[in-house]
Design an enzyme around this catalytic site. Structure first.
Site, PDB file in Angstrom:
ATOM      1  N   ARG A  23     -13.144-128.114  53.951  1.00 52.62           N
ATOM      2  CA  ARG A  23     -13.543-129.003  52.853  1.00 52.62           C
ATOM      3  C   ARG A  23     -13.671-130.450  53.338  1.00 52.62           C
ATOM      4  NH1 ARG A  23     -10.235-128.983  47.253  1.00 52.62           N
ATOM      5  NH2 ARG A  23      -8.520-129.849  48.456  1.00 52.62           N
ATOM      6  N   ARG A  61       2.198-127.766  37.152  1.00 51.62           N
ATOM      7  CA  ARG A  61       2.375-127.071  38.427  1.00 51.62           C
ATOM      8  C   ARG A  61       3.806-126.558  38.583  1.00 51.62           C
ATOM      9  NH1 ARG A  61      -2.070-129.966  41.424  1.00 51.62           N
ATOM     10  NH2 ARG A  61      -2.359-128.934  43.419  1.00 51.62           N
ATOM     11  N   ARG A 112      -9.440-134.587  53.727  1.00 50.05           N
ATOM     12  CA  ARG A 112      -8.187-135.035  53.120  1.00 50.05           C
ATOM     13  C   ARG A 112      -7.033-134.736  54.077  1.00 50.05           C
ATOM     14  NH1 ARG A 112      -8.072-132.630  47.055  1.00 50.05           N
ATOM     15  NH2 ARG A 112      -5.940-132.255  47.688  1.00 50.05           N
TER      16      ARG A 112
END
Ligand code: AMP
Length: 207
Positions: A122, A88, A153
Site C-alpha cells: 500500500r 477497536r 505508512r
C-alpha cells in the site's frame, strides 16, 4: 444510517467507507485519519498517539473515545455516519453504546496472507489520503488526485503489520461475537475486487 466497519487492517475499511459516504451521503469517521492529522499538526493528542501508531499498538481507549464522542456531536453526523476503525476494543464498544445507536456492523473478512500482501504494497498520499497499491502504480510515485508524493505508512512495514494483526486478533476480533450477540453483524467476504466487495457490502446492508 449509522454503520460500523469492522475488520482487520488492510481489509478495506477506508475504501468501503468512502464508497458508502457516496451512497448514503453521510460522513466517514476514521479514527486513524483523525489521529494521523493530529500527528501532522503536532497537537497534544497527536504527540500521545504517535508512539502507539508507529509501533502498531492501539492508542489508549480514553483518547479515541473522546475524539469520537466529540466528532459524533457535530452537525454533519446527525443523519448518520460510517465509523471506520472504531470501535477497536470491547471498552470502546461499550462506551459507544452510551452515545450512539448503531444500525449495522459490517465485518470485512480477509485472510492474513492477503492482508500482508495488501498492506505491504500500500502507498498513500500524505496530503489527501488517496490509497494505491504498488502492483498497479507502474512505477508512478505521485498521487493521481492531487499530485503529491506517495509514501509508505510507517505502520505498513512488514514487521509492524504482523504486530497490528496480532493486536487485531487479541483486542478487536472479540467485537465480532459482541455484535453477533445483538444481531447487527454481517460478515462480508472481501477477497474479490473493490466493486464486487462493495456490492456485497450493500447487499448485507439491505438485510
Ligand atoms: P487505521 O488507519 O484505522 O489502520 O489506524 C491506524 C492506527 O491508528 C492503528 O493501528 C492504531 O494505532 C490507531 N487507531 C485507529 N483507530 C483506533 C481505535 N479505535 N483505537 C485505538 N487506536 C486506534
Amino acid at each position: 444510517m449509522k454503520i460500523i466497519l469492522l475488520g482487520p487492517p488492510g481489509a478495506g475499511k477506508g475504501t468501503h467507507a468512502q464508497k458508502l459516504v457516496n451512497d448514503f451521503n453521510v460522513p466517514q469517521i476514521s479514527t486513524g485519519d483523525i489521529l494521523r492529522k493530529a500527528i501532522r499538526e503536532e497537537t497534544e493528542v497527536g504527540k500521545q498517539a504517535k508512539t502507539y501508531i508507529d509501533q502498531g499498538q492501539l492508542v489508549p481507549d480514553f483518547v479515541v473515545i473522546e475524539i469520537v464522542r466529540q466528532r459524533l456531536n457535530e452537525g454533519d453526523c446527525q443523519n448518520g455516519y460510517i465509523l471506520d476503525g472504531f470501535p477497536r476494543t470491547i471498552v470502546q464498544a461499550e462506551k459507544l453504546k452510551e452515545f450512539a445507536e448503531i444500525d449495522a456492523v459490517i465485518n470485512l473478512v480477509l485472510s492474513d496472507e492477503a492482508i500482508i500482501n495488501r498492506l505491504s504494497g500500500r502507498r498513500v498520499c500524505s496530503t489527501c489520503g488517496g490509497t494505491y497499491h504498488v502492483s498497479l502504480l507502474n512505477g508512478k510515485e505521485h498521487c493521481e488526485k492531487c499530485g503529491e508524493k506517495l509514501i509508505q505508512r510507517e505502520d505498513d512495514k512488514e514487521e509492524t503489520i504482523k504486530k497490528r494483526l496480532n493486536v487485531y486478533n487479541v483486542q478487536t476480533a472479540p467485537l465480532i461475537e459482541h455484535y453477533k450477540k445483538i444481531n447487527i453483524l454481517h460478515d462480508v467476504d472481501c477477497s474479490g475486487t473493490i466493486e464486487q466487495n462493495h456490492k456485497a457490502v450493500l447487499e448485507a446492508l439491505k438485510k
